[in-house]
Design a protein around this motif. Structure first.
Motif, short mmCIF file in Angstrom:
data_model
loop_
_atom_site.label_atom_id
_atom_site.label_comp_id
_atom_site.label_asym_id
_atom_site.label_seq_id
_atom_site.Cartn_x
_atom_site.Cartn_y
_atom_site.Cartn_z
N PHE A 164 4.59 12.71 4.60
CA PHE A 164 3.45 12.00 5.19
C PHE A 164 3.16 12.48 6.61
O PHE A 164 2.00 12.71 6.96
N GLN A 165 4.19 12.63 7.42
CA GLN A 165 3.98 12.94 8.83
C GLN A 165 3.97 14.43 9.14
O GLN A 165 3.38 14.85 10.14
N LEU A 166 4.61 15.23 8.29
CA LEU A 166 4.66 16.68 8.50
C LEU A 166 4.20 17.40 7.23
O LEU A 166 5.00 18.05 6.55
N PRO A 167 2.94 17.28 6.86
CA PRO A 167 2.47 17.89 5.60
C PRO A 167 2.63 19.40 5.55
O PRO A 167 2.75 19.98 4.47
N GLU A 168 2.64 20.03 6.74
CA GLU A 168 2.79 21.49 6.76
C GLU A 168 4.14 21.93 6.20
O GLU A 168 4.28 23.07 5.74
N GLU A 169 5.12 21.05 6.22
CA GLU A 169 6.43 21.38 5.66
C GLU A 169 6.34 21.63 4.16
O GLU A 169 7.15 22.36 3.60
N THR A 207 4.10 17.50 -9.21
CA THR A 207 4.31 16.48 -8.19
C THR A 207 5.27 17.03 -7.15
O THR A 207 6.38 17.45 -7.48
N VAL A 208 4.84 17.02 -5.89
CA VAL A 208 5.64 17.62 -4.83
C VAL A 208 6.91 16.81 -4.60
O VAL A 208 6.91 15.57 -4.71
N GLY A 209 8.00 17.48 -4.29
CA GLY A 209 9.25 16.81 -3.98
C GLY A 209 9.48 16.78 -2.48
O GLY A 209 8.89 17.57 -1.73
N GLY A 210 10.33 15.87 -2.04
CA GLY A 210 10.65 15.77 -0.62
C GLY A 210 10.85 14.34 -0.20
O GLY A 210 10.91 13.43 -1.02
N ILE A 216 12.80 12.67 -2.97
CA ILE A 216 12.22 12.63 -4.31
C ILE A 216 12.25 14.03 -4.89
O ILE A 216 11.74 14.98 -4.28
N ARG A 217 12.85 14.16 -6.05
CA ARG A 217 12.92 15.48 -6.69
C ARG A 217 11.55 15.86 -7.26
O ARG A 217 10.85 15.02 -7.82
N PRO A 218 11.17 17.14 -7.14
CA PRO A 218 9.88 17.57 -7.72
C PRO A 218 9.93 17.49 -9.25
O PRO A 218 10.99 17.60 -9.85
N GLY A 272 0.85 -1.18 0.00
CA GLY A 272 0.00 0.00 0.00
C GLY A 272 0.88 1.24 0.00
O GLY A 272 1.88 1.30 0.73
N VAL A 273 0.55 2.23 -0.82
CA VAL A 273 1.36 3.44 -0.97
C VAL A 273 0.46 4.66 -0.85
O VAL A 273 -0.64 4.70 -1.44
N ASP A 274 0.89 5.65 -0.07
CA ASP A 274 0.15 6.91 0.03
C ASP A 274 0.38 7.74 -1.22
O ASP A 274 1.51 7.93 -1.66
N GLY A 275 -0.71 8.26 -1.81
CA GLY A 275 -0.62 8.93 -3.09
C GLY A 275 0.16 10.23 -3.06
O GLY A 275 0.93 10.52 -3.99
N TYR A 276 0.01 11.03 -2.03
CA TYR A 276 0.67 12.35 -1.98
C TYR A 276 2.16 12.22 -1.67
O TYR A 276 3.01 12.72 -2.40
N SER A 277 2.47 11.54 -0.58
CA SER A 277 3.86 11.48 -0.12
C SER A 277 4.66 10.39 -0.79
O SER A 277 5.89 10.40 -0.75
N ARG A 278 3.98 9.39 -1.40
CA ARG A 278 4.59 8.19 -1.97
C ARG A 278 5.23 7.32 -0.90
O ARG A 278 6.07 6.46 -1.18
N LYS A 279 4.82 7.51 0.36
CA LYS A 279 5.31 6.67 1.44
C LYS A 279 4.75 5.25 1.29
O LYS A 279 3.55 5.08 1.07
#
Length: 409
Positions: A340-345, A331-334, A324-326, A177-184
């Motif tokens: 995943f854990q600190l989306p405010e970043e 697509t967001v990089g990071g 991960i490069r943007p 299972g993979v989170d769509g935004y963070s790719r975690k």
């Protein structure tokens, strides 16, 4: 029950370290703050990210100056830390054994940090890899990746869930299972079957139970093994007022449209599974292994499933902590763990929906299944004990054990 204070995953009873992030368990009791800071530091996180993790995940509050003083006290430095280039070369040689030979210099450079706590210049790692295997370096340079367009407002907007069948002919199906935004990568597990709805649902439910929430939506293909996951997700979202509640909380679609998890399978193929596929194919072609022989197939599982799961755990740790490069497609990089854990970043917001403990307990019965008694596996354990054999720690030892057990059987 013991939980890792760094990554918060459950540690096996009696274990001395966390299989997910490698942090020691005993040191949690001696100096938990130091253990946590050291682990985040060696994962390569920036100072402000470490501070945010300490505050939000461990209730430890400090500013950057205090953190830097702690790092000086613990003798931790961003400067290059290794004893000799020969030492680095020997470690890289060891990592290149087996499927590690498919790794590029960025992955190898990151593994040196998270696994060996060695801060080495990337150009040195690239040069060593080129010297050790120039042909593979040349091939990696020629590969190009075409990216699809993907939009997401934040972590837990959608979890992409899928099974991996390329190793299934040899008896090793995988589920992730993979989170769509963070790719975690939320989970990646080797199982005897990834077609049983109860098994795949168990992975999803364990993830919900661990975090205490479910995503806005889950996405799978139309396979029957995903029926219980879809039902659970819709049940968890049946009473809230957030978007996509009720029946729309789960999306059925084609595998090609399940972008995030399919992208990770592509990475897994390039980094690991292609080597394992060739490894098992060579054994079949040479006649030393016969998949049609039930004893051989059961013995393959007994000898290799632990090695493959360890490699999956290592890949999960690498992926969730690498940068991960943007892309030009918004697509967001990071770093997946940070996203995943600190989306405010990353100027995003958490889309998760809380799930009550009662609902989780109610759904646990839906994942229950009676595992059939396997006389082969019991017999192999019996032979190991009687013959004084050791369980394998790498693919070479696993192969030797396979031939030993097959000859006895």
């Amino acid at each position: 029950m013991v939980f890792c204070q760094v990554c918060e995953t459950k540690v096996q009873e009696g274990g001395n370290y966390c299989h997910n992030c490698g942090a020691g368990v005993e040191s949690f009791q001696n100096d938990p703050e130091r253990e946590i800071i050291e682990r985040y530091f060696h994962l390569g996180y920036k100072y402000n990210v470490i501070i945010n993790f300490l505050r939000s995940k461990h209730d430890i509050c400090m500013n950057v100056r205090t953190l830097k003083r702690r790092l000086v006290k613990y003798k931790l430095s961003r400067n290059e830390t290794w004893r000799s280039e020969e030492e680095v070369k020997n470690i890289i040689k060891e990592e290149m054994q087996g499927s590690g030979c498919l790794s590029g210099y960025r992955k190898m450079w990151h593994l040196l940090k998270i696994k060996y706590n060695m801060h080495v210049p990337r150009n040195m790692v690239a040069q060593i890899l080129h010297d050790l295997d120039p042909e593979a370096s040349s091939l990696r340079k020629k590969k190009k990746l075409k990216r699809r367009h993907y939009l997401s407002h934040g972590p837990n907007q959608c979890w992409h869930i899928d099974g991996y069948d390329k190793l299934k002919p040899f008896g090793f199906p995988i589920h992730a299972g993979v989170d769509g935004y963070s790719r975690k990568v939320l989970w990646v597990e080797l199982e005897r079957s990834n077609n049983l709805p109860e098994i795949t649902a168990r992975y999803y439910l364990e993830c919900v139970k661990e975090h205490g929430f479910c995503p806005l939506q889950t996405r799978t293909d139309c396979g029957t093994e995903n029926g219980i996951i879809a039902a659970m997700q819709c049940y968890f979202r049946s009473e809230d007022s957030a978007p996509h509640s009720g029946e729309s909380a789960h999306i059925y679609g084609t595998s090609t449209g399940n972008q995030r998890v399919e992208n990770w399978w592509s990475h897994y193929w390039k980094s690991s599974s292609s080597w394992w596929i060739q490894f098992f194919k060579d054994l079949l072609d040479s006649g030393r292994v016969d998949i049609a022989n039930e004893t051989h197939k059961e013995c393959l599982w007994f000898c290799f499933h632990g090695i493959l799961q360890q490699e999956l755990d290592k890949m999960k740790l690498y992926w969730n902590t690498h940068h991960i490069r943007p892309s030009r497609h918004d697509t967001v990089g990071g770093v997946p763990d940070v996203l995943f854990q600190l989306p405010e970043e990353s100027v995003a917001f958490d889309c998760s929906v809380p799930v009550s403990r009662d609902k989780i307990l109610e759904m646990e019965s839906k994942c229950a299944y009676e595992e059939e008694e396997n006389v082969f596996q019991e017999y192999f354990h019996y032979v190991m004990e009687e013959e004084g054999l050791h369980y394998p720690s790498n693919h070479e030892e696993a192969l030797r054990l396979f031939f030993q057990l097959v000859n006895v059987a």
